[in-house]
Scaffold this motif. Structure first.
Motif, PDB file in Angstrom:
ATOM      1  N   ILE A  95       0.870  -1.175   0.000  1.00 48.97           N
ATOM      2  CA  ILE A  95       0.000   0.000   0.000  1.00 48.97           C
ATOM      3  C   ILE A  95       0.909   1.228   0.000  1.00 48.97           C
ATOM      4  O   ILE A  95       1.927   1.256   0.697  1.00 48.97           O
ATOM      5  N   VAL A  96       0.572   2.222  -0.796  1.00 49.75           N
ATOM      6  CA  VAL A  96       1.318   3.481  -0.810  1.00 49.75           C
ATOM      7  C   VAL A  96       0.413   4.592  -0.304  1.00 49.75           C
ATOM      8  O   VAL A  96      -0.705   4.768  -0.806  1.00 49.75           O
ATOM      9  N   VAL A  97       0.877   5.323   0.706  1.00 50.67           N
ATOM     10  CA  VAL A  97       0.134   6.451   1.264  1.00 50.67           C
ATOM     11  C   VAL A  97       0.919   7.723   0.963  1.00 50.67           C
ATOM     12  O   VAL A  97       1.957   7.988   1.564  1.00 50.67           O
ATOM     13  N   GLY A  98       0.443   8.472  -0.012  1.00 48.94           N
ATOM     14  CA  GLY A  98       1.079   9.734  -0.360  1.00 48.94           C
ATOM     15  C   GLY A  98       0.496  10.870   0.462  1.00 48.94           C
ATOM     16  O   GLY A  98      -0.724  11.000   0.586  1.00 48.94           O
ATOM     17  N   ILE A  99       1.379  11.699   1.035  1.00 49.50           N
ATOM     18  CA  ILE A  99       0.935  12.830   1.865  1.00 49.50           C
ATOM     19  C   ILE A  99       1.227  14.126   1.114  1.00 49.50           C
ATOM     20  O   ILE A  99       2.359  14.621   1.126  1.00 49.50           O
ATOM     21  N   PRO A 100       0.231  14.689   0.413  1.00 52.89           N
ATOM     22  CA  PRO A 100       0.437  15.961  -0.278  1.00 52.89           C
ATOM     23  C   PRO A 100       0.693  17.090   0.724  1.00 52.89           C
ATOM     24  O   PRO A 100       0.319  17.008   1.895  1.00 52.89           O
ATOM     25  N   ASN A 101       1.314  18.142   0.237  1.00 55.26           N
ATOM     26  CA  ASN A 101       1.681  19.254   1.114  1.00 55.26           C
ATOM     27  C   ASN A 101       0.574  20.297   1.228  1.00 55.26           C
ATOM     28  O   ASN A 101      -0.211  20.504   0.306  1.00 55.26           O
ATOM     29  N   THR A 102       0.539  20.945   2.375  1.00 60.43           N
ATOM     30  CA  THR A 102      -0.247  22.168   2.547  1.00 60.43           C
ATOM     31  C   THR A 102       0.725  23.319   2.829  1.00 60.43           C
ATOM     32  O   THR A 102       0.763  24.297   2.102  1.00 60.43           O
ATOM     33  N   ASP A 103       1.533  23.180   3.869  1.00 60.11           N
ATOM     34  CA  ASP A 103       2.604  24.129   4.158  1.00 60.11           C
ATOM     35  C   ASP A 103       3.892  23.310   4.275  1.00 60.11           C
ATOM     36  O   ASP A 103       4.263  22.833   5.337  1.00 60.11           O
ATOM     37  N   ARG A 104       4.556  23.120   3.149  1.00 61.08           N
ATOM     38  CA  ARG A 104       5.692  22.193   3.072  1.00 61.08           C
ATOM     39  C   ARG A 104       6.826  22.571   4.004  1.00 61.08           C
ATOM     40  O   ARG A 104       7.376  21.730   4.725  1.00 61.08           O
ATOM     41  N   ILE A 105       7.211  23.836   3.998  1.00 65.71           N
ATOM     42  CA  ILE A 105       8.361  24.245   4.791  1.00 65.71           C
ATOM     43  C   ILE A 105       8.059  24.174   6.295  1.00 65.71           C
ATOM     44  O   ILE A 105       8.944  24.009   7.118  1.00 65.71           O
ATOM     45  N   ARG A 106       6.789  24.258   6.641  1.00 62.44           N
ATOM     46  CA  ARG A 106       6.388  24.095   8.051  1.00 62.44           C
ATOM     47  C   ARG A 106       6.534  22.640   8.472  1.00 62.44           C
ATOM     48  O   ARG A 106       7.155  22.335   9.487  1.00 62.44           O
ATOM     49  N   ASP A 107       5.951  21.744   7.678  1.00 64.88           N
ATOM     50  CA  ASP A 107       5.874  20.341   8.078  1.00 64.88           C
ATOM     51  C   ASP A 107       7.187  19.590   7.955  1.00 64.88           C
ATOM     52  O   ASP A 107       7.436  18.644   8.708  1.00 64.88           O
TER      53      ASP A 107
END
Length: 406
Positions: A95-107
């Motif tokens: 299974i692949v769980v991709g986590i798209p960004n909202t605030d990349r530099i924060r996370d």
């Protein structure tokens, strides 16, 4: 009895299996989760292997992918290729769980920094340092949701590139047992005056990493005239990215006593942008280097070879590596059983087809194939018993025809 499909046909049918209605090809679904930790709605991209069907007891390891919106399709493609296309079993289906960004530099940054050159925009850095909250979101909210909704096994991999690679190293060092394996791709270890890198050597020296695997991919970001030897003594800001990664690689290799299973590679023909795909391919081969079940031609042709024992020993070792019981793949065992049955190696066929019935009691095909064995040795009553069992699980024309002819 299902037979082996030729490699060309495997590719064709695999492609067809992806086709969905409305003439569109899809490789996953979009899920979402309301995060209390991050105080926002997060979309999640999820791929579940094609072999899974509703009601199936099949379960899979999970690869969690940072920057999911950028690397989801390529990661799914690599895993599909290594685990199923052309009959490959280099690594397990996952299974692949991709986590798209909202605030990349924060996370994806573990520490907060104030603006210094080349970052002159204070707004750009205002939210930096949210890495620990992001890891908490993954551990306490995302993972429980994935485990509750999807057919997961406990083996987990975290993959990240650039700032994502920085996060991978932060988790590997400070939350080591959260994942079983880590794929770290050209990480931004220069972040915050190499803050995490400076703590790495101590962590590697003092912690026990037994049972953890790490693969590090290093891109060629050298300036013209430089090489990986010369750059180590350079002090310019332009080389700090690769210098920090080379230092990380050296620190890890020097601390062999901590139990970490580790491999790294410098990709001289790939830059920061192109390195993720080849790194993930090599990393999966390294992580699952002992997963593939190897057969020689004599294993099939020689009637004295005990294939059942060979299967059992191999998958006992694989189960130990993964941390859960893994049975030999149903189709692989079935195909081999059918092959040796046609060769009239009845004892070998009986052993293979019997363990398939034991391991996959909900599959109609294993009973159908076992019925073929009894039919081949002239035991009609047993053949009838197993064809009936196959039909009780699933009405199918193949078993029905065989039963009607007896």
């Amino acid at each position: 009895m299902k037979k082996i499909i030729l490699p060309v046909l495997i590719v064709f049918f695999s492609m067809c299996a992806l086709a969905q209605k409305d003439n569109k090809v899809t490789i996953g679904t979009i899920d979402s989760i309301q995060s209390k930790i991050l105080n926002e709605q997060r979309k999640i991209w999820v791929y579940v292997p094609d072999s899974w069907t509703a009601g199936s007891k099949q379960r899979y390891p999970v690869l969690y992918l940072l920057d999911g919106n950028s690397h989801f399709s390529s990661s799914v493609g690599v895993i599909k290729h290594l685990s199923e296309v052309n009959g490959n079993t280099i690594c397990p289906e996952m299974i692949v769980v991709g986590i798209p960004n909202t605030d990349r530099i924060r996370d994806l940054t573990p520490t907060h920094v104030n603006p210094t050159p080349p970052f002159t925009d204070s707004l750009m850095l205002k939210t930096t340092g949210g890495g620990e909250r992001f890891v908490s979101f993954i551990e306490k909210e995302l993972m429980p949701r994935i485990d509750s909704l999807y057919p997961t096994q406990p083996y987990k991999i975290l993959t990240g590139h650039s700032f994502g690679g920085l996060t991978v190293m932060n988790v590997a060092l400070n939350h080591t047992k959260l994942f079983n394996a880590y794929i770290c791709i050209d990480p931004s270890m220069w972040w915050d005056q190499m803050n995490l890198l400076n703590k790495t050597e101590k962590s590697l020296r003092e912690k026990n990493f037994s049972g953890t695997t790490l693969y590090l991919g290093i891109a060629n970001t050298l300036r013209e005239g430089m090489d990986i030897i010369k750059v180590r003594s350079d002090t310019s800001k332009g080389t700090r990215h690769i210098r920090s990664i080379l230092n990380l690689d050296q620190f890890i290799k020097e601390q062999k006593q901590n139990g970490l299973r580790y491999e790294s590679k410098y990709y001289s023909n790939d830059d920061h942008g192109s390195v993720p795909l080849i790194t993930e391919y090599d990393a999966l081969r390294f992580i699952f280097s002992n997963y593939h079940f190897k057969l020689s031609p004599t294993d099939i042709t020689d009637p004295t070879v005990d294939l059942v024992n060979k299967f059992e020993k191999h998958y006992q070792e694989v189960s130990k590596m993964l941390g859960y019981k893994l049975s030999p793949p149903e189709d692989m065992v079935n195909n081999l059983g059918c092959d040796v049955l046609e060769r009239k190696q009845y004892a070998k066929a009986a052993g293979l087809l019997k363990i398939n019935v034991e391991n996959y009691p909900q599959s109609y095909n294993v009973y159908d194939s076992y019925g073929d064995y009894f039919l081949a040795i002239g035991d009609k009553s047993k053949a009838i018993e197993y064809f009936k069992k196959a039909l009780s699980i699933k009405e199918n024309p193949v078993s029905r025809k065989k039963l009607n002819q007896l």
